[in-house]
Design a protein around this motif. Structure first.
Motif, PDB file in Angstrom:
ATOM      1  N   ALA A  55       2.763   8.770  -0.254  1.00  0.00           N
ATOM      2  CA  ALA A  55       4.051   8.730   0.460  1.00  0.00           C
ATOM      3  C   ALA A  55       5.144   9.384  -0.382  1.00  0.00           C
ATOM      4  CB  ALA A  55       4.419   7.294   0.796  1.00  0.00           C
ATOM      5  N   ASN A  56       5.147   9.131  -1.687  1.00  0.00           N
ATOM      6  CA  ASN A  56       6.137   9.741  -2.579  1.00  0.00           C
ATOM      7  C   ASN A  56       5.973  11.265  -2.635  1.00  0.00           C
ATOM      8  OD1 ASN A  56       7.378   7.352  -3.200  1.00  0.00           O
ATOM      9  ND2 ASN A  56       6.280   7.041  -5.133  1.00  0.00           N
ATOM     10  N   ARG A  57       4.711  11.752  -2.681  1.00  0.00           N
ATOM     11  CA  ARG A  57       4.461  13.188  -2.693  1.00  0.00           C
ATOM     12  C   ARG A  57       4.963  13.844  -1.405  1.00  0.00           C
ATOM     13  NH1 ARG A  57      -1.576  13.452  -5.233  1.00  0.00           N
ATOM     14  NH2 ARG A  57      -0.941  12.943  -7.351  1.00  0.00           N
ATOM     15  N   LYS A  58       4.721  13.186  -0.279  1.00  0.00           N
ATOM     16  CA  LYS A  58       5.197  13.714   1.006  1.00  0.00           C
ATOM     17  C   LYS A  58       6.723  13.752   1.030  1.00  0.00           C
ATOM     18  CE  LYS A  58       1.497  12.619   4.225  1.00  0.00           C
ATOM     19  NZ  LYS A  58       1.139  11.890   5.446  1.00  0.00           N
ATOM     20  N   LEU A  59       7.334  12.710   0.514  1.00  0.00           N
ATOM     21  CA  LEU A  59       8.796  12.657   0.468  1.00  0.00           C
ATOM     22  C   LEU A  59       9.355  13.772  -0.423  1.00  0.00           C
ATOM     23  CD1 LEU A  59      11.481  11.264   1.135  1.00  0.00           C
ATOM     24  CD2 LEU A  59      11.090   9.796  -0.854  1.00  0.00           C
TER      25      LEU A  59
END
Length: 182
Positions: free
Chosen positions: A6-10
């Motif tokens: 989720a952090n990478r996508k953000l």
């Protein structure tokens, strides 16, 4: 593990958004120039650096060029054309002057923004010299004549017998001093 994904996508989304914002900022300059040329405002001819029309006088045609001047509501200037209008032959180079005076007790900088009407006739009115091409610096209480040299294109549609050159005179002292302090 899901949190890392989720952090990478953000982060990826934020980087894409940042890159798009940066590209949009760079695209605004040519888009603004296009808009100014289409609307007949701003100093597009000054940026070109040369007048597009050479003298080729049409002695059989005369049109009226009206001159209007208005100081913006912000700032304290006296601003007016020296002549309200003049009769001109398309293709001939003419000179006129506007008068401006700083009515304040301090030095100031002003910028004139021109417009030509009727709409769509801006491409037939060519300024070769104009005080509107650059900011004007005034000492406290200083007044002076400011020249405009222009030529009306002989290709001006035959149904147009009057053009109006109008200037709005803006006090740009604050933006000029902010730009100098950087």
């Amino acid at each position: 593990m899901d949190r890392k994904l989720a952090n990478r996508k953000l982060i990826r989304g934020l980087l894409i958004m940042t890159a798009c914002s940066f590209a949009f900022g760079w695209a605004l300059i040519p888009l603004y120039d296009l808009l100014c040329r289409a609307a007949g405002i701003g100093n597009a001819e000054a940026k070109d650096g040369v007048a597009r029309v050479q003298e080729a006088v049409d002695p059989n045609r005369e049109i009226t060029v009206e001159f209007l001047a208005s100081p913006a509501s912000v700032g304290s200037y006296e601003f007016r054309p020296k002549a309200a209008s003049m009769r001109v032959h398309p293709g001939k180079l003419y000179d006129t002057e506007f008068y401006a005076k700083n009515l304040t007790a301090s030095a100031s900088v002003a910028q004139a923004v021109p417009s030509i009407s009727p709409s769509g006739t801006f491409k037939y009115f060519h300024k070769t010299e104009c005080f509107c091409f650059s900011p004007q610096k005034f000492a406290s209480g200083e007044g002076r004549d400011m020249p405009v040299r222009f030529i009306v294109d002989p290709q001006l549609p035959a149904n147009v017998d009057k053009l109006t050159l109008a200037y709005t005179f803006f006090d740009t002292t604050q933006s000029a001093t902010a730009g100098n302090s950087r």
